[in-house]
Each structure stands twice: as structure tokens, then as C-alpha cells.
Scaffold this motif. Structure first.
Motif, PDB file in Angstrom:
ATOM      1  N   PHE A   1      -4.179   5.038  -8.079  1.00 44.53           N
ATOM      2  CA  PHE A   1      -3.238   6.357  -7.367  1.00 44.53           C
ATOM      3  C   PHE A   1      -4.077   7.042  -6.391  1.00 44.53           C
ATOM      4  N   LEU A   2      -5.326   7.410  -6.738  1.00 50.61           N
ATOM      5  CA  LEU A   2      -6.104   7.976  -5.719  1.00 50.61           C
ATOM      6  C   LEU A   2      -6.440   7.095  -4.330  1.00 50.61           C
ATOM      7  N   LYS A   3      -6.513   5.885  -4.633  1.00 48.10           N
ATOM      8  CA  LYS A   3      -6.688   4.688  -3.431  1.00 48.10           C
ATOM      9  C   LYS A   3      -5.286   4.952  -2.617  1.00 48.10           C
ATOM     10  N   SER A   4      -4.219   5.033  -3.406  1.00 42.34           N
ATOM     11  CA  SER A   4      -2.959   4.773  -2.597  1.00 42.34           C
ATOM     12  C   SER A   4      -2.802   6.198  -1.773  1.00 42.34           C
ATOM     13  N   ARG A   5      -3.361   7.249  -2.191  1.00 47.49           N
ATOM     14  CA  ARG A   5      -3.211   8.462  -1.268  1.00 47.49           C
ATOM     15  C   ARG A   5      -4.206   8.770  -0.412  1.00 47.49           C
ATOM     16  N   PHE A   6      -5.334   8.136  -0.624  1.00 43.90           N
ATOM     17  CA  PHE A   6      -6.689   8.581   0.182  1.00 43.90           C
ATOM     18  C   PHE A   6      -7.433   7.487   0.868  1.00 43.90           C
TER      19      PHE A   6
ATOM     20  N   ASN B   1      -5.569   2.323   5.019  1.00 42.58           N
ATOM     21  CA  ASN B   1      -4.549   1.039   4.637  1.00 42.58           C
ATOM     22  C   ASN B   1      -5.322  -0.121   5.016  1.00 42.58           C
TER      23      ASN B   1
END
Length: 151
Positions: free
Chosen positions: A18-23, A26
Motif C-alpha cells: 500500500f505504501l509503495k503504491s502511494r509513495f 512508478n
């Protein structure tokens, strides 16, 4: 309670993703003009690594805090029935007898005698102890993922 602690890893990975997808940057937008340096310059890779360190430590903190009450219950059920403690207010030595008849009795007695804070005694210390290793683990995880997926 020990079997329920299996959820710790699941919570940790879900939190990390979740954190990786937000911060996290890409991967599709990474400059791929130079095939030998798929991640860009050293400073860019270091900046990415610092982000992954923070996300790894944060995900471990979330997982540890979420499952810590289960760890407390498990530890209380496993520990000796007689515990020697020192009173924080008077400094007296107190011998406490802790014999639990099961998980529900343990939960009820912790709740009655110590309240919610009884389930989180030592939580911050534990999180500070385990977060650095998780941070490093996730940086290595991302590095291996890059090595395996970079053409």
C-alpha cells in the motif's frame, strides 16, 4: 495465539505494498535510455532506497503494533506462574502469581488489571528493535526485484 501471529507477515506485506503504491516511484516511468543504469544515477537510486527503507520500517511498525496484543497474550501464557516485579510507585518488590486458565482468562485478567495499555506494554521498544531489519529486508527485496525484472 501463536497460530494467529501468522497474520503478522500478511499485514506487513499488505502495508508495504500500500505504501509503495502511494509513495514509491512508478517503475514504468523510470528513465531507460541507458540499459546499464536502468534506475538512473546513483543519487536517484539512493533516494529510492531511502524511501524503501522508510516504507519497510513503517510497514513493520504497523504489523508489530497490530499483532502485539497477541504476542503479549502468548508470552503471558508461556511465562512462569510466579513473577517478581518492583513497584514503580513505592519501589517495593512484589511477587505476583500469574496462572491463567486459557486465552480468554488471560485476556480478561489483563483487561481488568492493566486496561488497554496492558496489551501494548513494550510495543514501542519492540517496534524500534525490529523495524531496522525490516527496512533493510525491503530494500534488498526491491533490489532483487529490479535485478530479476530488468531486461
Amino acid at each position: 495465539p501463536a497460530l494467529m501471529l501468522v497474520s503478522h507477515g500478511g499485514i506487513q506485506f499488505v502495508s508495504y505494498e500500500f505504501l509503495k503504491s502511494r509513495f514509491a516511484p512508478n517503475r514504468k516511468n523510470i528513465n531507460n535510455t541507458n540499459k546499464t543504469k536502468a534506475r538512473g544515477t546513483i543519487s536517484e537510486r539512493l533516494k529510492d532506497s531511502l524511501g524503501y527503507l522508510v516504507m519497510g520500517a513503517t510497514s513493520k511498525f504497523i504489523a508489530s503494533t497490530t499483532t502485539y496484543p497477541l504476542q503479549v497474550i502468548k508470552a503471558r501464557l508461556q511465562q512462569r506462574s510466579q513473577v517478581v516485579e518492583m513497584s514503580e510507585t513505592t519501589g517495593e518488590i512484589i511477587v505476583t502469581i500469574r496462572e491463567y486458565r486459557g486465552v480468554s482468562d488471560c485476556v480478561a485478567r489483563i483487561w481488568k488489571c492493566e486496561g488497554v495499555t496492558g496489551f501494548f506494554k513494550g510495543c514501542v521498544t519492540n517496534a524500534l528493535r525490529v523495524a531496522p531489519s525490516a527496512a533493510i529486508t525491503f530494500v534488498v527485496y526491491e533490489w532483487v526485484l529490479d535485478v530479476l525484472t530488468t531486461p
